[in-house]
Design an enzyme around this catalytic site. Structure first.
Site, short mmCIF file in Angstrom:
data_model
loop_
_atom_site.label_atom_id
_atom_site.label_comp_id
_atom_site.label_asym_id
_atom_site.label_seq_id
_atom_site.Cartn_x
_atom_site.Cartn_y
_atom_site.Cartn_z
N HIS A 141 29.83 -26.82 7.55
CA HIS A 141 29.24 -28.05 7.59
C HIS A 141 28.56 -28.59 6.09
O HIS A 141 28.07 -27.76 5.38
CB HIS A 141 28.09 -28.03 8.56
CG HIS A 141 27.22 -27.04 8.45
ND1 HIS A 141 27.21 -25.80 9.04
CD2 HIS A 141 26.05 -27.06 7.52
CE1 HIS A 141 26.30 -25.09 8.71
NE2 HIS A 141 25.37 -25.69 7.84
N ALA A 188 29.66 -4.26 9.35
CA ALA A 188 29.33 -4.87 10.49
C ALA A 188 28.20 -5.93 10.37
O ALA A 188 27.29 -5.75 9.84
CB ALA A 188 29.13 -4.05 12.10
N LYS A 208 26.55 -8.38 -0.35
CA LYS A 208 26.54 -7.69 -1.60
C LYS A 208 27.10 -6.26 -1.73
O LYS A 208 27.36 -5.49 -0.67
CB LYS A 208 24.87 -7.10 -1.99
CG LYS A 208 24.14 -8.75 -2.09
CD LYS A 208 22.85 -8.32 -2.58
CE LYS A 208 21.89 -9.61 -2.56
NZ LYS A 208 22.44 -10.90 -3.22
N ARG A 211 28.83 -0.21 -2.73
CA ARG A 211 29.73 0.91 -3.06
C ARG A 211 30.85 0.29 -3.66
O ARG A 211 31.77 -0.55 -3.20
CB ARG A 211 29.78 1.96 -2.09
CG ARG A 211 30.52 3.05 -2.51
CD ARG A 211 30.57 4.26 -1.53
NE ARG A 211 29.26 4.97 -1.61
CZ ARG A 211 28.48 5.08 -0.75
NH1 ARG A 211 28.65 4.70 0.49
NH2 ARG A 211 27.38 5.83 -0.96
#
Length: 263
Positions: A141, A188, A208, A211
């Site tokens: 949107h 998740a 972010k 690893r």
């Protein structure tokens, strides 16, 4: 004195044990039949006229919302779970031109309840696995005009690309413009936008890199768990079952297992 009864009293008591069991068996058998008959494959596409659907690919029944099928191309040996939404274009019935809009590579797994909304190009690389309820969209949107309801403002669209071999965790959201590299783990619930390099693990909202693997330094930060040991060559499925049973028995009674081990 005999008990008085009528139809209402029988209904209030509910069906007897045997009639309930029979009804349950009928319902379960009927649902199993519906799931088999309603599944979509290349040989039995039903009402869904996909641009292409590869050998061995199966869309489980019941399907979610599906439209724009001529611009949706599914690779071979894909597993599309129940209630998965696949759409191409903003609305059904649009002419989207000669090129595919949503392309899903070979061996892709889309978990139950996931959504892939492709108002412009979305590409999912081969052998990528999605957990349940993942949301991928090429449209977001806009809220530029403070005087107009957000839902009435024209949305922004950017292509999405997910590389091969990725693992997308349950409930992750992939936003317009995302470019996810090869063999990436999306944790998740992560919300991904922008570019993600190959061989990375991303988490959070916004996601972010937590690893990453490189040829020079390996995994940084280092992995905290040992690598899984592959099954040796020549081991049969029957032997694996025996091994699994023995491990389960040891887990139930570890003291006996310790006693049986050689000194």
């Amino acid at each position: 004195m005999p008990k008085r009864w009528n139809v209402l009293s029988v209904l209030a008591r509910g069906p007897g044990r045997w009639s309930r069991r029979a009804a349950q068996q009928v319902v379960h058998a009927g649902w199993a039949w519906a799931r088999r008959a309603g599944a979509v494959t290349a040989e039995h596409p039903g009402r869904l006229d996909f641009g292409s659907i590869g050998t061995g690919t199966r869309l489980a029944f019941p399907q979610g919302t599906v439209f724009g099928e001529p611009w949706i191309h599914l690779g071979a040996h894909c597993i599309i779970g129940e209630q998965v939404t696949l759409t191409a274009g903003l609305l059904p019935g649009l002419d989207l031109g000669p090129d595919p809009i949503l392309c899903i590579g070979d061996g892709v797994v889309l978990g139950r309840g996931s959504h892939v909304v492709a108002d412009t190009t979305v590409t999912i690389g081969a052998d990528s696995y999605f957990g349940p309820y993942v949301y991928v969209t090429s449209t977001n949107h806009s809220y530029d005009d403070p005087d107009q309801p957000i839902g009435k403002q024209w949305p922004r669209m950017e292509p999405v690309e997910i590389g091969s071999g990725c693992w997308i965790g349950t409930g992750a959201v992939i936003l317009p413009g995302a470019r996810i590299g090869r063999n990436v783990v999306v944790a998740a619930g992560a919300v991904v936008r922008g570019s993600v390099p190959d061989h990375a693990v991303v988490a959070g909202a916004p996601a972010k890199v937590v690893r990453r693997w490189t040829a020079q330094g390996g995994w940084q930060p280092p992995l905290r768990t040992p690598a899984p040991v592959p099954v040796p060559e020549g081991v049969t499925p029957e032997q694996l079952l025996v091994f699994a049973r023995e491990n389960a028995e040891d887990a139930e009674d570890p003291e006996d297992a310790e006693d049986e081990r050689p000194a």
